[in-house]
Design a protein around this motif. Structure first.
Motif, PDB file in Angstrom:
ATOM      1  N   ALA A 131       0.851  -1.181   0.000  1.00 29.23           N
ATOM      2  CA  ALA A 131       0.000   0.000   0.000  1.00 29.23           C
ATOM      3  C   ALA A 131       0.892   1.239   0.000  1.00 29.23           C
ATOM      4  CB  ALA A 131      -0.915  -0.003   1.224  1.00 29.23           C
ATOM      5  N   PRO A 132       0.369   2.393  -0.415  1.00 32.01           N
ATOM      6  CA  PRO A 132       1.166   3.622  -0.415  1.00 32.01           C
ATOM      7  C   PRO A 132       1.359   4.155   1.003  1.00 32.01           C
ATOM      8  CG  PRO A 132      -1.067   4.095  -1.169  1.00 32.01           C
ATOM      9  CD  PRO A 132      -0.970   2.600  -1.013  1.00 32.01           C
ATOM     10  N   ILE A 133       2.435   3.722   1.644  1.00 31.89           N
ATOM     11  CA  ILE A 133       2.723   4.104   3.030  1.00 31.89           C
ATOM     12  C   ILE A 133       4.020   4.891   3.076  1.00 31.89           C
ATOM     13  CG2 ILE A 133       3.192   3.268   5.363  1.00 31.89           C
ATOM     14  CD1 ILE A 133       1.591   0.787   4.730  1.00 31.89           C
ATOM     15  N   VAL A 134       4.029   5.934   3.870  1.00 30.34           N
ATOM     16  CA  VAL A 134       5.223   6.736   4.104  1.00 30.34           C
ATOM     17  C   VAL A 134       5.675   6.492   5.536  1.00 30.34           C
ATOM     18  CG1 VAL A 134       6.077   9.091   4.366  1.00 30.34           C
ATOM     19  CG2 VAL A 134       4.645   8.491   2.411  1.00 30.34           C
ATOM     20  N   PHE A 135       6.965   6.268   5.734  1.00 28.62           N
ATOM     21  CA  PHE A 135       7.535   6.038   7.059  1.00 28.62           C
ATOM     22  C   PHE A 135       8.417   7.230   7.445  1.00 28.62           C
ATOM     23  CE2 PHE A 135       6.723   1.954   5.168  1.00 28.62           C
ATOM     24  CZ  PHE A 135       6.196   1.190   6.202  1.00 28.62           C
ATOM     25  N   VAL A 136       8.243   7.716   8.666  1.00 31.00           N
ATOM     26  CA  VAL A 136       9.076   8.792   9.208  1.00 31.00           C
ATOM     27  C   VAL A 136       9.556   8.336  10.576  1.00 31.00           C
ATOM     28  CG1 VAL A 136       9.174  11.212   9.893  1.00 31.00           C
ATOM     29  CG2 VAL A 136       7.679  10.520   8.009  1.00 31.00           C
ATOM     30  N   ASP A 137      10.870   8.226  10.763  1.00 27.90           N
ATOM     31  CA  ASP A 137      11.368   7.755  12.048  1.00 27.90           C
ATOM     32  C   ASP A 137      12.109   8.873  12.779  1.00 27.90           C
ATOM     33  OD1 ASP A 137      13.891   7.926  10.923  1.00 27.90           O
ATOM     34  OD2 ASP A 137      14.152   5.772  10.670  1.00 27.90           O
ATOM     35  N   GLN A 138      12.694   8.530  13.947  1.00 30.68           N
ATOM     36  CA  GLN A 138      13.344   9.532  14.781  1.00 30.68           C
ATOM     37  C   GLN A 138      14.494  10.210  14.060  1.00 30.68           C
ATOM     38  OE1 GLN A 138      13.093  11.050  17.623  1.00 30.68           O
ATOM     39  NE2 GLN A 138      11.370  10.046  18.611  1.00 30.68           N
ATOM     40  N   ASP A 139      15.272   9.463  13.280  1.00 29.96           N
ATOM     41  CA  ASP A 139      16.375  10.073  12.541  1.00 29.96           C
ATOM     42  C   ASP A 139      15.862  11.086  11.532  1.00 29.96           C
ATOM     43  OD1 ASP A 139      18.235   8.601  13.926  1.00 29.96           O
ATOM     44  OD2 ASP A 139      18.380   7.022  12.414  1.00 29.96           O
ATOM     45  N   ASP A 140      14.748  10.757  10.893  1.00 24.51           N
ATOM     46  CA  ASP A 140      14.171  11.677   9.930  1.00 24.51           C
ATOM     47  C   ASP A 140      13.726  12.974  10.600  1.00 24.51           C
ATOM     48  OD1 ASP A 140      14.472   9.573   8.151  1.00 24.51           O
ATOM     49  OD2 ASP A 140      12.429   8.852   8.456  1.00 24.51           O
ATOM     50  N   ILE A 141      13.060  12.829  11.758  1.00 25.52           N
ATOM     51  CA  ILE A 141      12.585  14.004  12.488  1.00 25.52           C
ATOM     52  C   ILE A 141      13.756  14.870  12.918  1.00 25.52           C
ATOM     53  CG2 ILE A 141      11.373  14.766  14.569  1.00 25.52           C
ATOM     54  CD1 ILE A 141       9.681  12.183  14.346  1.00 25.52           C
ATOM     55  N   ALA A 142      14.859  14.231  13.366  1.00 25.61           N
ATOM     56  CA  ALA A 142      16.024  14.983  13.838  1.00 25.61           C
ATOM     57  C   ALA A 142      16.624  15.834  12.735  1.00 25.61           C
ATOM     58  CB  ALA A 142      17.066  14.026  14.395  1.00 25.61           C
ATOM     59  N   LYS A 143      16.493  15.408  11.487  1.00 24.82           N
ATOM     60  CA  LYS A 143      17.100  16.148  10.385  1.00 24.82           C
ATOM     61  C   LYS A 143      16.309  17.383   9.984  1.00 24.82           C
ATOM     62  CE  LYS A 143      19.501  12.173   8.376  1.00 24.82           C
ATOM     63  NZ  LYS A 143      19.646  11.292   7.194  1.00 24.82           N
ATOM     64  N   THR A 144      15.138  17.584  10.550  1.00 24.13           N
ATOM     65  CA  THR A 144      14.320  18.737  10.168  1.00 24.13           C
ATOM     66  C   THR A 144      14.586  19.971  11.009  1.00 24.13           C
ATOM     67  OG1 THR A 144      12.490  18.227  11.679  1.00 24.13           O
ATOM     68  CG2 THR A 144      12.474  17.149   9.517  1.00 24.13           C
ATOM     69  N   GLY A 145      15.063  19.787  12.255  1.00 17.17           N
ATOM     70  CA  GLY A 145      15.201  20.920  13.156  1.00 17.17           C
ATOM     71  C   GLY A 145      13.881  21.402  13.714  1.00 17.17           C
ATOM     72  N   LEU A 146      12.794  20.683  13.457  1.00 20.71           N
ATOM     73  CA  LEU A 146      11.473  21.075  13.940  1.00 20.71           C
ATOM     74  C   LEU A 146      11.227  20.487  15.322  1.00 20.71           C
ATOM     75  CD1 LEU A 146       9.527  20.567  10.602  1.00 20.71           C
ATOM     76  CD2 LEU A 146      10.367  22.722  11.558  1.00 20.71           C
ATOM     77  N   ASN A 147      10.334  21.123  16.063  1.00 22.25           N
ATOM     78  CA  ASN A 147      10.112  20.752  17.458  1.00 22.25           C
ATOM     79  C   ASN A 147       8.784  20.044  17.687  1.00 22.25           C
ATOM     80  OD1 ASN A 147      12.461  22.131  19.037  1.00 22.25           O
ATOM     81  ND2 ASN A 147      11.751  23.683  17.592  1.00 22.25           N
ATOM     82  N   SER A 148       8.093  19.682  16.621  1.00 19.11           N
ATOM     83  CA  SER A 148       6.811  19.007  16.738  1.00 19.11           C
ATOM     84  C   SER A 148       6.677  18.010  15.605  1.00 19.11           C
ATOM     85  CB  SER A 148       5.661  20.032  16.672  1.00 19.11           C
ATOM     86  OG  SER A 148       4.426  19.409  16.438  1.00 19.11           O
ATOM     87  N   VAL A 149       6.240  16.796  15.926  1.00 21.60           N
ATOM     88  CA  VAL A 149       6.023  15.806  14.879  1.00 21.60           C
ATOM     89  C   VAL A 149       4.948  16.285  13.923  1.00 21.60           C
ATOM     90  CG1 VAL A 149       4.289  14.470  16.165  1.00 21.60           C
ATOM     91  CG2 VAL A 149       5.685  13.336  14.421  1.00 21.60           C
ATOM     92  N   ASN A 150       4.019  17.108  14.408  1.00 21.48           N
ATOM     93  CA  ASN A 150       2.991  17.647  13.540  1.00 21.48           C
ATOM     94  C   ASN A 150       3.596  18.542  12.459  1.00 21.48           C
ATOM     95  OD1 ASN A 150       0.014  18.353  13.038  1.00 21.48           O
ATOM     96  ND2 ASN A 150       0.963  20.357  13.298  1.00 21.48           N
ATOM     97  N   ASP A 151       4.561  19.397  12.840  1.00 21.84           N
ATOM     98  CA  ASP A 151       5.206  20.253  11.850  1.00 21.84           C
ATOM     99  C   ASP A 151       5.949  19.428  10.807  1.00 21.84           C
ATOM    100  OD1 ASP A 151       4.260  22.506  13.112  1.00 21.84           O
ATOM    101  OD2 ASP A 151       6.072  22.820  14.295  1.00 21.84           O
ATOM    102  N   VAL A 152       6.539  18.320  11.238  1.00 20.95           N
ATOM    103  CA  VAL A 152       7.228  17.434  10.297  1.00 20.95           C
ATOM    104  C   VAL A 152       6.227  16.837   9.309  1.00 20.95           C
ATOM    105  CG1 VAL A 152       8.615  15.341  10.068  1.00 20.95           C
ATOM    106  CG2 VAL A 152       9.046  16.921  11.957  1.00 20.95           C
TER     107      VAL A 152
END
Length: 947
Positions: A66-87
């Motif tokens: 199925a068309p699924i996108v995965f976002v893990d902790q390493d991915d979040i860390a690379k954004t510099g954002l402070n909320s998973v919602n913003d990511v």
């Protein structure tokens, strides 16, 4: 096969080949250590099959069914954002939703869905279908809906989930009501929490906007005992603090119209000098009078229009301040060889603020408050009144006989209106799961209990009690005791603190929501087919929802001068049964490397909106090893939320042009005759473009229904290792969408067609001004949307100069059509390529994010490009919001020899300081907060350690 990132890293055109991304490394393949449970936390089988979002049958996580996108902790860390919602909101398939760039309390009133303003909340909206049509799960189980302290929302607040507990996020970009039930029309966001961790993991991130404001602090810590022994647990917490950015500190938001350097018609008639439409005149003060001085008629002059209006824009926030505290605990205990008990507990508190300009105090028949302020009488004995007795109407005279129509006074002496929210969330789950053998096959079962509780409180400073104001403006003989005569006539500085203390009050509102859930699931194999084992999953789920909103008693009594509100209370329960089949028909044959059919059915019985049955079917076909083709058809539904069902009448302010207005294009012919018949006097001029629209819940609402189609292909050529390209076409149709008849439509039906039913919902004052337009929520709209996702990923092997990775994810919006009732029957509104204005939402035809990654030994770098195609405003057709291309950059250093693993990163988001495009019709701050970044560069430093 190694991990191939592909996604929150999505594309920014071919330019992304050069400038990549830090928007988050969304991937269409799961991380190599993925180990999610059915809806509990069962271990994967020895063969590696697990449950991945979108199905309850175990499968190979690399199958890309199925068309699924995965976002893990390493991915979040690379954004510099402070909320998973913003990511998540940076996903090209995401339409935004509430975030910290919203500052709407007290400015436009409550939206018509009964959910309240939601100040400080964070929501995810997929496919522009609204956050209520995106289902949010935590480890496959439902999370409690938000509490906004201004209504009863139908969406999850992602700010209530501590980031330190998140292992990864799985985003299913396909309808899944047959699998998960209501709300999964646009897709599913499944937040997978940490189930196993050995030792300590601590993260600190500090950031600040280049202008010196909007500073952020993010502290996360978690600790686990590893996966040895029968007991495994992870505990942790986080603290996030975000500073404010004032609209007065950015050029784009200095005035209500972008680019303006002085007030125009968009500024407010509620001014510190006051506007007085009295005794047939339209007046304002020449100059403010000193406190205590009594004005005379000579102190007033004629109202001059735009130059006399008040600039309310610099008082708002572009970024709202907040603090979030959260703790969590995840534990799992092996009760027996094939039986496990697991539990999860979450506590989270959010303290947030937003702000609006000082209160515009409007009184008189044309004020449009809908309460006592519209009929208030200002007595001649008021010591500051130079006009004599001013009455809304004379109770001794049967005919409506007002001597004043409107007085507007901006109460700048009280300072800005301030709104402080405190939201507390408790969430707990308990699961018993296990496995057994039957007929030589493995079967898995789990039973789950969920409890969620959200409670919000909001305190507002700057409101006025109409009953006390009536005493203070009325006969001096009645103003006794603590009463202080009120000076509404003297201009800025004439309202003393003693006056404010008597008429003002601290407004305290609250709301809460609760969720109880019980579910049981069973899955396993039935028999062998030529392509593999026929898989089956069945289950039962019961959910119980309740919610309430309690405005301040003064507001509930209709005596507030800000947004009116009444108490709301309601609830419902649902029982559901589902079954799912996966049939691998063929495998490992010429032209049929894999042919697999899937099907699911779900029956849902709601105490509020009846029963429904939904179906889903899909096919996966691999004609060759390198190519996968897939398609699905899904039926969906969304049961009306508590706010939509039981929400009491509320008000929001909509910009509406009255066809009876003589100021712009005077009415003629039948339109003029209809206006006259409806009591509009000749020469009538509309005072204010913002009209009060009154709407409320409807207990007779039916569930929305939907149909969705997805066709996709994934090509991973064996001759190019670590390369893949994926394309998914989607089409979604929503019927019986819940919406109020647009107030513009109601007004036009009344004025142009003299429709009695429409005119019954339009209330005018004695001077012809529109006091309000009413309309309950109904199942009246339909939505059709179609688009294409294209994702590309490539990662090189290790070379002497490092390892490179590139991802480019795109969403192309072909069509987005809304069908609503209109004067001529049904109106089709095409949204693709447009900005709809308040409520703000852009529908760009192309959004993309691209990421270029480089890693060499202990060093790394990421370059991110985010592209948003230009849109045109529908309410200001001559204004085009130009395309934006944001660039983010991060540099990393890792020292595995220090404390086992130490990482340090420096980054900048919006490297080239791109401002958002100016938007004329947007609600606040002249840009769309669902789509564009806060103006200015954002700089951050991040350090993490594992021990």
């Amino acid at each position: 096969m190694g991990r191939v990132p592909t996604g929150l890293r999505c594309g920014a055109g071919l330019l992304a080949l050069v400038v990549g991304s830090a928007a988050g490394a969304q991937s269409t393949l799961p991380p190599p250590d993925i180990s999610q449970a059915p809806s509990s936390a069962s271990e994967p089988t020895q063969g590696g099959d697990i449950v991945v979002t979108g199905s309850r049958i175990r499968r190979d996580p690399l199958a890309q069914d199925a068309p699924i996108v995965f976002v893990d902790q390493d991915d979040i860390a690379k954004t510099g954002l402070n909320s998973v919602n913003d990511v998540l909101q940076r996903l090209p398939s995401a339409a935004g939703g509430l975030n910290s760039k919203f500052n709407n309390s007290g400015n436009f009133g409550n939206p018509p869905d009964g959910g309240g303003v939601g100040a400080g909340a964070a929501e995810i909206d997929l496919r522009y279908l609204g956050s209520k049509r995106t289902l949010v799960l935590v480890d496959g189980l439902r999370f409690v809906n938000a509490a906004s302290a201004s209504g009863v929302p139908g969406s999850v607040d992602l700010n209530a989930i501590p980031e330190s507990m998140i292992e990864r996020v799985e985003v299913l970009q396909d309808g899944a009501s047959a699998i998960y039930g209501s709300d999964a029309i646009a897709g599913v966001v499944n937040i997978i929490t940490k189930r196993s961790q050995k030792g300590l993991n601590a993260v600190v991130q500090l950031g600040i906007n280049e202008e010196g404001d909007g500073n952020t602090q993010n502290y996360q810590i978690s600790w686990g005992n590893g996966d040895d022994g029968p007991l495994q647990f992870v505990v942790g917490g986080n603290f996030v603090k975000q500073g404010s950015i004032s609209s007065g500190d950015r050029d784009i938001s200095l005035f209500p119209t972008p680019g303006a350097t002085a007030c125009d018609g968009a500024c407010s008639s509620g001014t510190p000098k006051g506007r007085f439409i009295v005794l047939g005149q339209d007046l304002t003060l020449i100059d403010p009078l000193p406190a205590g001085e009594i004005p005379t008629l000579a102190d007033y002059r004629a109202w001059a229009g735009a130059s006399d209006r008040f600039n309310f824009a610099p008082y708002n926030f572009i970024q709202t301040p907040l603090k979030r505290y959260g703790v969590f605990a995840n534990l799992r205990y092996e009760v027996a060889d094939n039986i496990n008990f697991s539990a999860k507990g979450v506590w989270n508190e959010r303290k947030s603020k937003n702000q609006a300009a000082p209160l515009p105090l409007f009184v008189g028949p044309d004020a449009g408050n809908g309460n006592l302020l519209d009929t208030i009488r200002i007595d001649a004995s008021n010591p500051f009144n130079p006009f004599g007795t001013l009455r809304a109407d004379d109770p001794l005279t049967p005919a409506f006989d007002p001597t004043y129509a409107f007085i507007g006074r901006r109460v700048v002496e009280g300072g800005p209106r301030r709104y402080n929210q405190s939201v507390e969330t408790w969430y707990g789950t308990a699961t018993l799961d296990g496995s057994f053998g039957m007929f030589g096959r493995d079967w898995y079962w789990d039973v789950n209990g969920v409890y969620g509780h959200n409670k919000a409180k909001q305190t507002m400073f700057g409101n006025v009690n109409a009953a006390n104001l009536q005493l203070a403006l009325g006969p001096i003989a009645n103003c006794t005791g603590a009463c202080v005569p009120f000076n509404i006539f003297g201009g800025e500085g004439s309202i003393t603190q003693a006056m404010l203390d008597f008429v003002g009050f601290e407004q305290n509102d609250s709301s809460k929501q609760e969720l109880w859930t019980f579910s049981a699931n069973l899955s396993g194999g039935i028999l062998d087919l030529p392509g593999g084992e026929l898989g089956l999953a069945i289950g039962y789920e019961h959910r119980d929802y309740s919610g309430r909103f309690d405005p301040d008693p003064i507001v509930a009594a209709g005596l507030g001068s800000d947004i009116p509100a009444l108490p709301t209370k309601g609830g419902y329960d649902v029982d559901e049964l589902y079954a799912e089949l996966r049939a691998p028909i063929f495998a490992d044959r010429p032209g049929l490397q894999l042919l697999e059919l899937e099907g699911a059915v779900r029956f849902s019985d709601y105490s509020s909106s009846g029963s429904t049955t939904t179906f889903k079917g899909g096919i996966n076909w691999k004609p060759i090893v390198d190519l996968r083709l897939r398609g699905s058809y899904s039926e969906g539904f969304r049961a009306p939320s508590i706010g939509e069902l039981f929400g009491t009448p509320s008000r929001f302010d909509q910009e509406i042009d009255d066809p009876c207005n003589f100021d712009a294009t005077p009415p003629t012919g039948q339109t003029l005759a209809n206006c006259t018949a409806q009591g509009v006097p000749p020469g009538y001029v509309q005072n204010n473009p913002q009209i009060s629209v009154i709407t409320g819940g409807n207990p007779d609402l039916d569930a929305e229904s939907s149909k969705g189609w997805v066709l996709g292909a994934v090509y991973s050529p064996s001759y190019i290792p670590r390369f893949s390209i994926e394309a998914n076409w989607y089409k979604i149709k929503v019927d019986d969408a819940i919406q109020a008849v647009n107030a513009n439509t109601t007004l036009e039906q009344c004025v142009l067609n003299n429709d009695a039913l429409a005119c019954a919902n339009v209330t005018r004052t004695g001077t012809g001004q529109i006091a309000n337009i009413q309309g309950l929520l109904q199942n009246i709209a339909s939505i059709k949307t179609e688009g294409l996702d294209v994702n590309l990923a490539y990662r090189t092997d290790q070379t002497s100069i490092g390892r490179f990775g590139f991802t480019w994810n795109n969403t192309f919006l072909f069509n987005y059509d809304v069908f609503v009732p209109s004067v001529d029957g049904t109106e089709k509104i095409s949204r693709e390529g447009t900005e709809q204005g308040s409520p703000d939402q852009a529908f760009p035809k192309w959004k993309a994010v691209g990421i270029l990654d480089w890693d060499l030994e202990d060093f790394g770098a990421s370059l991110t490009g985010r592209y948003i195609k230009a849109v045109k405003e529908t309410l200001a057709a001559d204004n085009k919001l130009g395309s934006r291309f944001y660039v983010d950059m991060q540099l990393r250093w890792q020292s595995p020899s220090f404390a086992n693993n130490f990482d340090f990163a420096l980054g900048v988001n919006n490297l080239f300081d791109k401002d958002p495009p100016g938007c004329i019709s947007c609600g606040l701050n002249n840009f769309d907060p669902t789509t564009y970044d806060v103006p200015g560069r954002y700089l951050y430093a991040r350090a993490s350690v594992k021990m």
